[in-house]
Write a protein that holds these residues in place. Structure first.
Motif, PDB file in Angstrom:
ATOM      1  N   SER A  23       0.818  -1.211   0.000  1.00  0.00           N
ATOM      2  CA  SER A  23       0.000   0.000   0.000  1.00  0.00           C
ATOM      3  C   SER A  23       0.852   1.262   0.000  1.00  0.00           C
ATOM      4  O   SER A  23       0.414   2.317  -0.473  1.00  0.00           O
ATOM      5  N   GLU A  24       2.078   1.174   0.507  1.00  0.00           N
ATOM      6  CA  GLU A  24       2.965   2.338   0.520  1.00  0.00           C
ATOM      7  C   GLU A  24       3.799   2.419  -0.739  1.00  0.00           C
ATOM      8  O   GLU A  24       4.029   3.507  -1.281  1.00  0.00           O
ATOM      9  N   VAL A  25       4.248   1.276  -1.257  1.00  0.00           N
ATOM     10  CA  VAL A  25       5.156   1.313  -2.398  1.00  0.00           C
ATOM     11  C   VAL A  25       4.410   1.429  -3.726  1.00  0.00           C
ATOM     12  O   VAL A  25       4.964   1.922  -4.710  1.00  0.00           O
ATOM     13  N   PHE A  26       3.148   0.979  -3.780  1.00  0.00           N
ATOM     14  CA  PHE A  26       2.413   1.056  -5.046  1.00  0.00           C
ATOM     15  C   PHE A  26       2.401   2.476  -5.615  1.00  0.00           C
ATOM     16  O   PHE A  26       2.699   2.677  -6.802  1.00  0.00           O
ATOM     17  N   PRO A  27       2.075   3.512  -4.821  1.00  0.00           N
ATOM     18  CA  PRO A  27       2.110   4.866  -5.380  1.00  0.00           C
ATOM     19  C   PRO A  27       3.501   5.285  -5.854  1.00  0.00           C
ATOM     20  O   PRO A  27       3.618   6.042  -6.824  1.00  0.00           O
ATOM     21  N   LEU A  28       4.543   4.802  -5.183  1.00  0.00           N
ATOM     22  CA  LEU A  28       5.905   5.169  -5.577  1.00  0.00           C
ATOM     23  C   LEU A  28       6.239   4.596  -6.945  1.00  0.00           C
ATOM     24  O   LEU A  28       6.892   5.250  -7.764  1.00  0.00           O
ATOM     25  N   LEU A  29       5.814   3.371  -7.210  1.00  0.00           N
ATOM     26  CA  LEU A  29       6.069   2.737  -8.490  1.00  0.00           C
ATOM     27  C   LEU A  29       5.144   3.289  -9.570  1.00  0.00           C
ATOM     28  O   LEU A  29       5.563   3.536 -10.704  1.00  0.00           O
ATOM     29  N   ARG A  30       3.892   3.499  -9.225  1.00  0.00           N
ATOM     30  CA  ARG A  30       2.914   4.022 -10.182  1.00  0.00           C
ATOM     31  C   ARG A  30       3.280   5.427 -10.653  1.00  0.00           C
ATOM     32  O   ARG A  30       2.928   5.838 -11.766  1.00  0.00           O
ATOM     33  N   ALA A  53      13.034  -5.607   8.317  1.00  0.00           N
ATOM     34  CA  ALA A  53      12.182  -6.443   7.467  1.00  0.00           C
ATOM     35  C   ALA A  53      10.813  -6.612   8.110  1.00  0.00           C
ATOM     36  O   ALA A  53      10.671  -6.657   9.332  1.00  0.00           O
ATOM     37  N   LEU A  54       9.809  -6.704   7.248  1.00  0.00           N
ATOM     38  CA  LEU A  54       8.436  -6.895   7.703  1.00  0.00           C
ATOM     39  C   LEU A  54       8.134  -8.379   7.869  1.00  0.00           C
ATOM     40  O   LEU A  54       8.690  -9.224   7.165  1.00  0.00           O
ATOM     41  N   THR A  55       7.234  -8.678   8.778  1.00  0.00           N
ATOM     42  CA  THR A  55       6.792 -10.061   8.971  1.00  0.00           C
ATOM     43  C   THR A  55       5.357 -10.202   8.481  1.00  0.00           C
ATOM     44  O   THR A  55       4.683  -9.214   8.203  1.00  0.00           O
ATOM     45  N   GLY A  56       4.905 -11.421   8.392  1.00  0.00           N
ATOM     46  CA  GLY A  56       3.539 -11.679   7.968  1.00  0.00           C
ATOM     47  C   GLY A  56       3.503 -12.392   6.634  1.00  0.00           C
ATOM     48  O   GLY A  56       4.505 -12.416   5.896  1.00  0.00           O
ATOM     49  N   PRO A  57       2.375 -13.010   6.294  1.00  0.00           N
ATOM     50  CA  PRO A  57       2.250 -13.716   5.012  1.00  0.00           C
ATOM     51  C   PRO A  57       2.484 -12.769   3.839  1.00  0.00           C
ATOM     52  O   PRO A  57       2.060 -11.616   3.862  1.00  0.00           O
ATOM     53  N   ARG A  58       3.149 -13.269   2.835  1.00  0.00           N
ATOM     54  CA  ARG A  58       3.421 -12.479   1.621  1.00  0.00           C
ATOM     55  C   ARG A  58       2.374 -12.812   0.559  1.00  0.00           C
ATOM     56  O   ARG A  58       2.095 -13.978   0.305  1.00  0.00           O
ATOM     57  N   VAL A  59       1.840 -11.786  -0.071  1.00  0.00           N
ATOM     58  CA  VAL A  59       0.710 -11.937  -0.987  1.00  0.00           C
ATOM     59  C   VAL A  59       1.068 -11.358  -2.353  1.00  0.00           C
ATOM     60  O   VAL A  59       1.636 -10.271  -2.448  1.00  0.00           O
ATOM     61  N   LEU A  60       0.701 -12.109  -3.393  1.00  0.00           N
ATOM     62  CA  LEU A  60       0.805 -11.638  -4.782  1.00  0.00           C
ATOM     63  C   LEU A  60      -0.595 -11.371  -5.291  1.00  0.00           C
ATOM     64  O   LEU A  60      -1.487 -12.215  -5.161  1.00  0.00           O
ATOM     65  N   LEU A  61      -0.824 -10.205  -5.885  1.00  0.00           N
ATOM     66  CA  LEU A  61      -2.109  -9.881  -6.499  1.00  0.00           C
ATOM     67  C   LEU A  61      -2.057 -10.267  -7.974  1.00  0.00           C
ATOM     68  O   LEU A  61      -1.273  -9.708  -8.738  1.00  0.00           O
ATOM     69  N   ALA A  62      -2.872 -11.229  -8.356  1.00  0.00           N
ATOM     70  CA  ALA A  62      -2.927 -11.684  -9.741  1.00  0.00           C
ATOM     71  C   ALA A  62      -4.323 -11.419 -10.290  1.00  0.00           C
ATOM     72  O   ALA A  62      -5.174 -10.841  -9.615  1.00  0.00           O
ATOM     73  N   GLY A 101      -4.981   1.013  -7.926  1.00  0.00           N
ATOM     74  CA  GLY A 101      -5.029   1.798  -6.704  1.00  0.00           C
ATOM     75  C   GLY A 101      -4.638   0.939  -5.523  1.00  0.00           C
ATOM     76  O   GLY A 101      -4.241  -0.215  -5.675  1.00  0.00           O
ATOM     77  N   THR A 102      -4.761   1.491  -4.324  1.00  0.00           N
ATOM     78  CA  THR A 102      -4.237   0.812  -3.131  1.00  0.00           C
ATOM     79  C   THR A 102      -5.323   0.253  -2.217  1.00  0.00           C
ATOM     80  O   THR A 102      -5.013  -0.241  -1.134  1.00  0.00           O
ATOM     81  N   ALA A 103      -6.591   0.309  -2.630  1.00  0.00           N
ATOM     82  CA  ALA A 103      -7.668  -0.134  -1.738  1.00  0.00           C
ATOM     83  C   ALA A 103      -7.532  -1.608  -1.375  1.00  0.00           C
ATOM     84  O   ALA A 103      -7.676  -1.992  -0.206  1.00  0.00           O
ATOM     85  N   LEU A 104      -7.240  -2.464  -2.359  1.00  0.00           N
ATOM     86  CA  LEU A 104      -7.110  -3.891  -2.078  1.00  0.00           C
ATOM     87  C   LEU A 104      -5.865  -4.166  -1.238  1.00  0.00           C
ATOM     88  O   LEU A 104      -5.896  -4.994  -0.311  1.00  0.00           O
ATOM     89  N   HIS A 105      -4.767  -3.475  -1.543  1.00  0.00           N
ATOM     90  CA  HIS A 105      -3.559  -3.618  -0.723  1.00  0.00           C
ATOM     91  C   HIS A 105      -3.878  -3.343   0.748  1.00  0.00           C
ATOM     92  O   HIS A 105      -3.518  -4.106   1.645  1.00  0.00           O
ATOM     93  N   SER A 106      -4.541  -2.208   0.979  1.00  0.00           N
ATOM     94  CA  SER A 106      -4.811  -1.788   2.357  1.00  0.00           C
ATOM     95  C   SER A 106      -5.708  -2.783   3.083  1.00  0.00           C
ATOM     96  O   SER A 106      -5.496  -3.079   4.262  1.00  0.00           O
ATOM     97  N   ALA A 107      -6.705  -3.311   2.372  1.00  0.00           N
ATOM     98  CA  ALA A 107      -7.608  -4.267   2.998  1.00  0.00           C
ATOM     99  C   ALA A 107      -6.871  -5.536   3.413  1.00  0.00           C
ATOM    100  O   ALA A 107      -7.101  -6.088   4.494  1.00  0.00           O
ATOM    101  N   ILE A 108      -5.972  -5.998   2.564  1.00  0.00           N
ATOM    102  CA  ILE A 108      -5.197  -7.207   2.859  1.00  0.00           C
ATOM    103  C   ILE A 108      -4.210  -6.946   3.995  1.00  0.00           C
ATOM    104  O   ILE A 108      -4.085  -7.738   4.935  1.00  0.00           O
ATOM    105  N   GLU A 109      -3.518  -5.820   3.910  1.00  0.00           N
ATOM    106  CA  GLU A 109      -2.458  -5.545   4.881  1.00  0.00           C
ATOM    107  C   GLU A 109      -3.012  -5.155   6.243  1.00  0.00           C
ATOM    108  O   GLU A 109      -2.309  -5.277   7.259  1.00  0.00           O
TER     109      GLU A 109
END
Length: 292
Positions: free
Chosen positions: A196-203, A229-238, A244-252
């Motif tokens: 959710s934080e890096v998506f805008p930087l790349l976009r 480093a961050l912990t927690g399950p790692r997720v790929l959006l396919a 946008g970041t709405a789905l990122h934020s909901a997951i994170e």
């Protein structure tokens, strides 16, 4: 408030979108792209500013009266709403690449809006007929379509563009891509930044001048690399690409970390360089076809 490379890139992302959402008094001439399978180098070489259609949570009542549900993604419905309500004040052309059924059908709808007289202020709409097959003549055909597109865009500003000018734009964009890849590397293995934080930087690659983007993204990566480093399950959006970041934020919000998305906005922006040996048109056409 202290500004940082991260905050500046995030702000650029938040302020980006279709030309309808920008200041009507702005004088920069812009080309509106329905999808980033149009080489940004071609647009910039022609002296125009690229604006990419972006989805919105806002209602699109005017477009809904003409577009079937569940066929057109949010970015196209938002663009149709702007087209039908006369808000594309800055765009001198709309370019729709033929990279999906939805985009191609949307091109036909825009042409029909003009024919019916319900979008009288719509700028000229162009179809970028990028072929994605592997036939023996596809490469030369796609390069020829790029030459046609460059001729069309340069005619707007009555500007002469040489192949060297195009090579220069490729070099600038490649420098920005390299900075994007640096950011992407901080998502791999043990990620140091949430999606959710890096998506805008790349976009922001698609809306910030290449030199400025390379400088800001590199500085942002230097700052992020110092984080634990961050912990927690790692997720790929396919599946369907998010813009946008709405789905990122909901997951994170549930403790996971989105570490990548399949789509042009992040992995595509930070993808491989355009390798330009002799003909920059052929190099750009190959990159577009591979990315699409």
């Amino acid at each position: 408030v202290r500004t940082t490379p991260i905050s500046l890139l995030t702000a650029a992302f938040e302020q980006s979108g279709i030309a309808a959402e920008r200041d009507a008094k702005q004088k920069r001439r812009e080309v509106l792209l329905s999808w980033p399978s149009v080489p940004i180098e071609i647009v910039r070489a022609s002296g125009l500013g690229p604006i990419l259609a972006r989805g919105s949570l806002s209602a699109t009542p005017t477009a809904d009266a003409y577009l079937e549900p569940a066929i057109f993604p949010s970015r196209l419905r938002t663009l149709a709403e702007a087209a039908l309500t006369g808000r594309l004040t800055n765009a001198v052309r709309i370019i729709v690449p033929r990279t999906s059924d939805a985009d191609y059908k949307f091109f036909l709808y825009l042409r029909e809006f003009v024919r019916l007289g319900i979008a009288p202020t719509l700028p000229p709409v162009l179809l970028f007929d990028l072929l994605q097959s592997q036939g023996p003549d596809v490469r030369s055909y796609n390069a020829a379509r790029l030459r046609d597109l460059l001729d069309e865009l340069t005619s707007i500003n009555d500007r002469m563009v040489t192949l060297d000018d195009l090579r220069h734009e490729i070099e600038r964009a490649n420098a920005a891509r390299a900075a994007g890849r640096r950011l992407m590397s901080l998502r791999r293995g043990r990620p140091r930044i949430r999606g959710s934080e890096v998506f805008p930087l790349l976009r922001a690659f698609w809306c910030v001048d290449p030199e400025a983007y390379a400088t800001l993204a590199t500085a942002a990566a230097d700052e992020i690399a110092k984080r634990p480093a961050l912990t927690g399950p790692r997720v790929l959006l396919a599946g369907a690409p998010v813009d946008g970041t709405a789905l990122h934020s909901a997951i994170e919000a549930r403790g996971a970390v989105v570490v990548s998305e399949i789509g042009p906005w992040t992995s595509g922006a930070a993808g491989p360089d355009v390798v330009c040996d002799d003909d920059p048109m052929t190099a750009l056409a190959g990159k577009c076809c591979a990315d699409a």
